[in-house]
Scaffold this motif. Structure first.
Motif, mmCIF file in Angstrom:
data_model
loop_
_atom_site.group_PDB
_atom_site.id
_atom_site.type_symbol
_atom_site.label_atom_id
_atom_site.label_comp_id
_atom_site.label_asym_id
_atom_site.label_seq_id
_atom_site.Cartn_x
_atom_site.Cartn_y
_atom_site.Cartn_z
ATOM 1 N N ALA A 120 0.844 -1.192 0.000
ATOM 2 C CA ALA A 120 0.000 0.000 0.000
ATOM 3 C C ALA A 120 0.879 1.241 0.000
ATOM 4 C CB ALA A 120 -0.890 0.015 1.239
ATOM 5 N N VAL A 121 0.396 2.285 -0.632
ATOM 6 C CA VAL A 121 1.007 3.606 -0.522
ATOM 7 C C VAL A 121 -0.051 4.539 0.062
ATOM 8 C CG1 VAL A 121 1.933 5.593 -1.768
ATOM 9 C CG2 VAL A 121 2.639 3.282 -2.417
ATOM 10 N N LEU A 122 0.290 5.205 1.161
ATOM 11 C CA LEU A 122 -0.623 6.154 1.786
ATOM 12 C C LEU A 122 -0.126 7.569 1.519
ATOM 13 C CD1 LEU A 122 -1.279 4.510 5.293
ATOM 14 C CD2 LEU A 122 -2.602 4.248 3.173
ATOM 15 N N LEU A 123 -0.979 8.368 0.897
ATOM 16 C CA LEU A 123 -0.661 9.772 0.630
ATOM 17 C C LEU A 123 -1.401 10.627 1.647
ATOM 18 C CD1 LEU A 123 0.709 11.919 -1.193
ATOM 19 C CD2 LEU A 123 -1.426 11.960 -2.521
ATOM 20 N N GLN A 143 -4.883 8.925 2.043
ATOM 21 C CA GLN A 143 -5.589 8.292 0.939
ATOM 22 C C GLN A 143 -4.807 7.059 0.500
ATOM 23 O OE1 GLN A 143 -8.637 8.872 -0.785
ATOM 24 N NE2 GLN A 143 -7.997 6.862 -1.532
ATOM 25 N N LEU A 144 -5.517 5.955 0.338
ATOM 26 C CA LEU A 144 -4.894 4.688 -0.030
ATOM 27 C C LEU A 144 -4.705 4.573 -1.537
ATOM 28 C CD1 LEU A 144 -4.072 1.673 0.592
ATOM 29 C CD2 LEU A 144 -6.514 1.140 0.362
ATOM 30 N N TYR A 145 -3.503 4.149 -1.918
ATOM 31 C CA TYR A 145 -3.208 3.794 -3.307
ATOM 32 C C TYR A 145 -2.721 2.348 -3.348
ATOM 33 C CZ TYR A 145 -3.485 8.672 -4.839
ATOM 34 O OH TYR A 145 -3.919 9.927 -5.143
ATOM 35 N N THR A 146 -3.207 1.592 -4.326
ATOM 36 C CA THR A 146 -2.748 0.224 -4.544
ATOM 37 C C THR A 146 -2.377 0.054 -6.009
ATOM 38 O OG1 THR A 146 -5.036 -0.511 -4.902
ATOM 39 C CG2 THR A 146 -4.135 -0.751 -2.676
ATOM 40 N N ARG A 147 -1.574 -0.962 -6.289
ATOM 41 C CA ARG A 147 -1.109 -1.169 -7.660
ATOM 42 C C ARG A 147 -2.039 -2.119 -8.392
ATOM 43 N NH1 ARG A 147 4.942 -2.454 -10.032
ATOM 44 N NH2 ARG A 147 4.169 -4.569 -10.203
ATOM 45 N N ASP A 148 -2.488 -1.717 -9.565
ATOM 46 C CA ASP A 148 -3.429 -2.549 -10.317
ATOM 47 C C ASP A 148 -2.701 -3.469 -11.296
ATOM 48 O OD1 ASP A 148 -2.709 -0.994 -12.506
ATOM 49 O OD2 ASP A 148 -4.515 0.244 -12.451
ATOM 50 N N TRP A 153 -0.315 2.818 -10.034
ATOM 51 C CA TRP A 153 -0.835 3.062 -8.687
ATOM 52 C C TRP A 153 -2.130 3.849 -8.800
ATOM 53 C CZ3 TRP A 153 0.933 0.722 -4.408
ATOM 54 C CH2 TRP A 153 2.163 0.077 -4.515
ATOM 55 N N ARG A 154 -3.198 3.272 -8.271
ATOM 56 C CA ARG A 154 -4.523 3.870 -8.376
ATOM 57 C C ARG A 154 -5.077 4.191 -6.989
ATOM 58 N NH1 ARG A 154 -4.827 5.149 -13.745
ATOM 59 N NH2 ARG A 154 -4.378 3.342 -15.059
ATOM 60 N N GLN A 155 -5.784 5.310 -6.921
ATOM 61 C CA GLN A 155 -6.437 5.675 -5.672
ATOM 62 C C GLN A 155 -7.572 4.704 -5.396
ATOM 63 O OE1 GLN A 155 -7.298 9.861 -5.260
ATOM 64 N NE2 GLN A 155 -9.110 9.443 -4.032
ATOM 65 N N ALA A 156 -7.590 4.130 -4.221
ATOM 66 C CA ALA A 156 -8.616 3.155 -3.863
ATOM 67 C C ALA A 156 -9.868 3.855 -3.353
ATOM 68 C CB ALA A 156 -8.086 2.208 -2.792
ATOM 69 N N GLY A 157 -10.978 3.180 -3.472
ATOM 70 C CA GLY A 157 -12.217 3.699 -2.904
ATOM 71 C C GLY A 157 -13.016 4.593 -3.811
ATOM 72 N N SER A 158 -12.565 4.819 -5.031
ATOM 73 C CA SER A 158 -13.300 5.701 -5.938
ATOM 74 C C SER A 158 -14.633 5.087 -6.362
ATOM 75 C CB SER A 158 -12.454 6.012 -7.183
ATOM 76 O OG SER A 158 -12.068 4.815 -7.837
#
Length: 208
Positions: A120-123, A143-148, A153-158
């Motif tokens: 996870a990458v947290l911004l 904000q959580l980012y995960t790799r697709d 890297w995409r923002q999660a939860g959209s």
């Protein structure tokens, strides 16, 4: 993979990364996330983030691979005995209005992804942080980012799903209390440690 996984952040990890950003409000800061993967037989896997390790606040140190490799080795060696590993990375941009995930965060995320595919990458959202420390918000300030599958890297939860949760609901209140007592002044990152090795990057007692 990211869509099938949820991420739970402990109070200790969350407060520490926020205090790190508050200590250096005019600089980009970053750090490592330490935790473990919890596989549920009948539920989605959960990455449990137990702790955060502050890395850098000097701009010229952020992209340096040797510094990152050394930090990763030290962190992995220390936390392995607790059954924990590096599971992600956090980043706070220098400008309060900057909500873009920078290239350096993606590169470090890619590096961690090689050994932990649920990375996870947290911004950190600087504006949300300002509200949280005033006691005006219980929303996560990251904000959580995960790799697709396309390696982006995409923002999660959209899509409305909630992949990121705080383990303790009162975490922002605890953060605000620590800010009141100026705990952010005591945060030590690897930049501080390399300048003075008597300063402990593990930050023992910081959240006591």
């Amino acid at each position: 993979m990211g869509a099938e996984c949820k991420y739970e952040v402990s109070q200790a990890a969350y407060v520490k990364l926020a205090l790190h950003a508050l200590k250096h409000p005019a600089a980009a800061v970053n750090g490592l996330l330490v935790g473990r993967l919890l596989d549920g037989a009948d539920a989605a896997a959960v990455v449990s983030v137990a702790d955060a390790v502050p890395l850098c606040h000097h701009p010229h140190h952020l992209p340096l691979l040797p510094t990152l490799e050394l930090a990763l080795t030290l962190v992995e060696d220390h936390f392995a005995a607790q059954g924990l590993a590096v599971v992600g990375y956090y980043h706070a941009n220098a400008r309060s209005g900057d909500a873009e995930l920078p290239l350096v965060a993606k590169r470090v995320g890619d590096h961690i992804f090689r050994s932990f595919p649920r990375a996870a990458v947290l911004l950190l959202d600087n504006k949300k942080l300002e509200e949280a420390v005033k006691g005006k918000s219980r929303e996560p300030v990251v904000q959580l980012y995960t790799r697709d599958s396309s390696k982006s890297w995409r923002q999660a939860g959209s899509d409305g799903s909630s992949q990121l949760t705080l383990k303790e609901p009162s975490t922002n209140m605890v953060l605000a209390d620590h800010v009141t007592t100026k705990k952010w002044q005591q945060v030590v990152d690897f930049d501080d440690h390399f300048d003075d090795i008597s300063k402990d990057w593990l930050n023992p007692g910081l959240l006591a």
